[in-house]
Design a protein around this motif. Structure first.
Motif, short mmCIF file in Angstrom:
data_model
loop_
_atom_site.label_atom_id
_atom_site.label_comp_id
_atom_site.label_asym_id
_atom_site.label_seq_id
_atom_site.Cartn_x
_atom_site.Cartn_y
_atom_site.Cartn_z
N PRO A 120 64.24 17.39 36.43
CA PRO A 120 64.30 17.05 35.00
C PRO A 120 65.66 17.39 34.38
CG PRO A 120 62.30 18.29 35.51
CD PRO A 120 63.14 18.30 36.74
N THR A 139 62.26 22.03 39.80
CA THR A 139 60.89 21.75 40.25
C THR A 139 60.93 21.66 41.77
OG1 THR A 139 61.32 19.36 39.97
CG2 THR A 139 60.17 20.46 38.17
N CYS A 190 60.16 5.64 35.05
CA CYS A 190 61.09 5.26 33.99
C CYS A 190 60.79 3.81 33.64
CB CYS A 190 62.54 5.43 34.44
SG CYS A 190 63.05 4.24 35.68
N ASN A 195 68.15 9.86 37.97
CA ASN A 195 67.09 10.42 38.81
C ASN A 195 66.48 9.32 39.66
OD1 ASN A 195 65.10 9.10 37.38
ND2 ASN A 195 64.11 10.93 36.64
N ASN A 199 56.88 10.60 38.84
CA ASN A 199 57.58 10.34 37.59
C ASN A 199 57.75 8.84 37.45
OD1 ASN A 199 59.07 10.69 35.23
ND2 ASN A 199 60.97 11.23 36.28
N GLN A 258 54.01 20.78 34.74
CA GLN A 258 53.86 19.58 35.58
C GLN A 258 52.39 19.30 35.92
OE1 GLN A 258 57.14 18.74 34.85
NE2 GLN A 258 57.12 17.66 36.78
N GLU A 289 51.58 15.70 37.28
CA GLU A 289 52.10 15.62 38.65
C GLU A 289 51.19 16.34 39.64
OE1 GLU A 289 56.46 15.76 39.91
OE2 GLU A 289 55.92 17.87 39.88
N GLU A 300 59.81 11.52 32.59
CA GLU A 300 59.41 12.87 33.06
C GLU A 300 57.92 13.08 32.76
OE1 GLU A 300 60.83 14.84 35.04
OE2 GLU A 300 62.89 14.08 35.00
N TRP A 301 57.11 12.13 33.23
CA TRP A 301 55.69 12.18 32.91
C TRP A 301 54.92 13.23 33.73
CZ3 TRP A 301 53.71 6.55 34.39
CH2 TRP A 301 53.49 6.46 35.77
N ASN A 310 63.83 7.77 31.09
CA ASN A 310 63.23 8.59 32.14
C ASN A 310 62.12 9.42 31.49
OD1 ASN A 310 62.60 10.61 33.98
ND2 ASN A 310 64.51 11.73 33.67
N LYS A 349 59.14 14.20 27.85
CA LYS A 349 60.42 14.25 27.14
C LYS A 349 61.10 12.90 26.92
CE LYS A 349 61.00 18.51 25.91
NZ LYS A 349 60.89 18.80 24.49
N SER A 404 67.11 14.42 41.39
CA SER A 404 65.73 14.15 40.99
C SER A 404 65.00 15.39 40.49
CB SER A 404 64.97 13.53 42.15
OG SER A 404 65.67 12.39 42.54
#
Length: 450
Positions: A144, A159, A224, A195, A222, A282, A285, A251-252, A249, A51, A142
């Motif tokens: 999303p 999450t 940034c 976050n 995650n 996720q 992650e 949000e990988w 950020n 995102k 922390s």
């Protein structure tokens, strides 16, 4: 070490599925770059998996920030309240308290969760005789969040095992302010929501001026990074802003939710995903972070034990239970000195399997190394993608999280794999960020209050 392919053929056959070569890694960097560009672009943002949320943090610390600030850090089963005193550019005095969040609060009503947080915050302020000080507070949250302002963040999805009702799609800063108001016995000024990755970057940038990325590899993962404001199309003022930069950020953790990582996922990854509380979400992650690495090792172990390829004739109820093989066990096992399997034997003993069989314990270590190496390689792909995106030749990366902090080889694995992908074209330093979610939150509060 002798060749594991010869030494543990059955284990090698399974572990090979987790091994990433340079071709895989280059492809991952390309695919993540594409996803990040989609997240930054206004037209494609709604359907992007990564995102790339705008944080509204456009300034990094100068090192001249001074004064007392509060930080509230909520990102897992514990949360912390901190009082941060910025004395000078070297000395930061932090006092804090940690509070446990029960499963009931994690899964119950959002109002109860925020009332509990406000109660702890009130106790802390009373203890430090600052109930009426209206001290600026940075709120590290922390999970999303879509931000529409520095102090306005809407929870997109819970999450890390949280599912408190009535919080998703709400501005969590307002929920906190409302809970403080309901009490009416203390005053703080909530100036910013961030976050943990943003906090990590800010905290590191206080002492390393060229810090451009903040990454977490802990329970979750995650990152940034500093983007040119002109590229952040989801920010309304992206063309008219006088400030050149914006922290994004990523949000990988959600990279791969659309299937683009299926080419490297194994049947064990699919199993971990299926058993999780957020299936099909996720995905990146779940291949990297501490919440899942131990479970991957457990699933591989189970299969090898069923085939009697390891710990032959031994059974244990513990190993059959999901989540029983903690990721901290991987760290312990890989901390054994070469030729010693003392920690590995102790870990298995805790799981109800008593053995001193050198070959089996060596095999267990090989499985752990396979899972942690893949994690580090994927994290390296992510970092290289961001470095290429910013097109910088010299930078510092601030990193936090239990996996990076405690795993004996993670730093080395990250460095080696980043160098392999960057081919020496970029000078980078990986730095353990000192308490990003606390110190970083206070620094953002300081930058905002200014």
């Amino acid at each position: 070490m002798s060749d594991p392919k010869q030494k543990y053929p059955e284990a090698y056959e399974i572990c090979e599925k987790f091994m990433l070569n340079k071709q895989h890694m280059d492809e991952i960097v390309n695919r993540l770059t594409k996803e990040i560009n989609m997240g930054l672009t206004r037209d494609t943002h709604p359907r992007a998996t990564v995102k790339c949320f705008v944080t509204y943090v456009q300034e990094l610390p100068t090192g001249n920030e001074r004064g007392k600030y509060l930080a509230l850090d909520l990102g897992g089963t514990n949360f912390r309240v901190l009082l941060v005193n910025l004395i000078n550019d070297r000395d930061i005095d932090i006092t804090g308290k940690t509070y446990a969040i029960s499963k009931e609060l994690q899964e119950g009503s959002g109002i109860k969760l925020f009332d509990f947080i406000a109660r702890c915050l009130a106790e802390f302020c009373k203890e430090h005789k600052m109930e009426q000080s209206n001290t600026p507070l940075g709120f590290t949250f922390s999970f999303p969040c879509k931000q529409v302002g520095i102090d306005n963040g809407t929870l997109v999805a819970w999450t890390k095992g949280f599912k408190a009702e009535g919080v998703v799609n709400q501005n969590v800063v307002e929920l906190l302010r409302d809970a403080i108001k309901r009490r009416g016995d203390f005053k703080v000024n909530v100036v910013a929501i961030l976050n943990d990755t943003t906090g990590t970057l800010m905290s590191c940038a206080f002492n390393h001026r060229n810090c451009k990325i903040g990454m977490i590899v802990g329970t979750g993962s995650n990152a940034c990074y500093v983007e040119k404001t002109a590229n952040t199309q989801t920010f309304d003022g992206y063309l008219s802003s006088t400030k050149p930069n914006m922290i994004i950020n990523c949000e990988w953790g959600a990279f791969g939710d659309n299937g683009v990582l299926d080419f490297i996922r194994t049947s064990y990854d699919h199993e971990v995903d299926k058993q999780s509380i957020n299936p099909k979400k996720q995905i990146f992650e779940k291949c990297i972070s501490g919440m899942y690495m131990g479970e991957l090792v457990r699933l591989v172990l189970l299969e090898l034990m069923e085939k009697e390829a390891i710990f032959k004739g031994q059974t244990s109820q513990s190993i059959l239970i999901k989540g029983k093989f903690d990721t901290s066990f991987i760290t312990e096992i890989e901390s054994d000195q070469p030729g010693s399997h003392r920690n590995a034997a102790l870990v298995m003993d805790r799981l109800g399997i008593r053995t001193n069989n050198e070959k089996d314990l060596g095999c267990l270590r090989f499985i752990c190394e396979t899972i942690s190496t893949r994690s580090a390689r994927l994290a390296a792909c992510g970092l290289v993608c961001l470095i290429n995106k910013m097109n910088v030749k010299d930078l510092t990366v601030g990193i936090d999280g239990s996996v990076y902090r405690y795993h004996p080889n993670y730093h080395r694995l990250l460095t080696e794999n980043m160098n392999m992908l960057l081919k020496g074209s970029v000078k980078f330093e990986l730095v353990l960020s000192e308490d990003g979610s606390g110190r970083g939150a206070a620094l953002i509060a300081a930058v905002c209050a200014k």
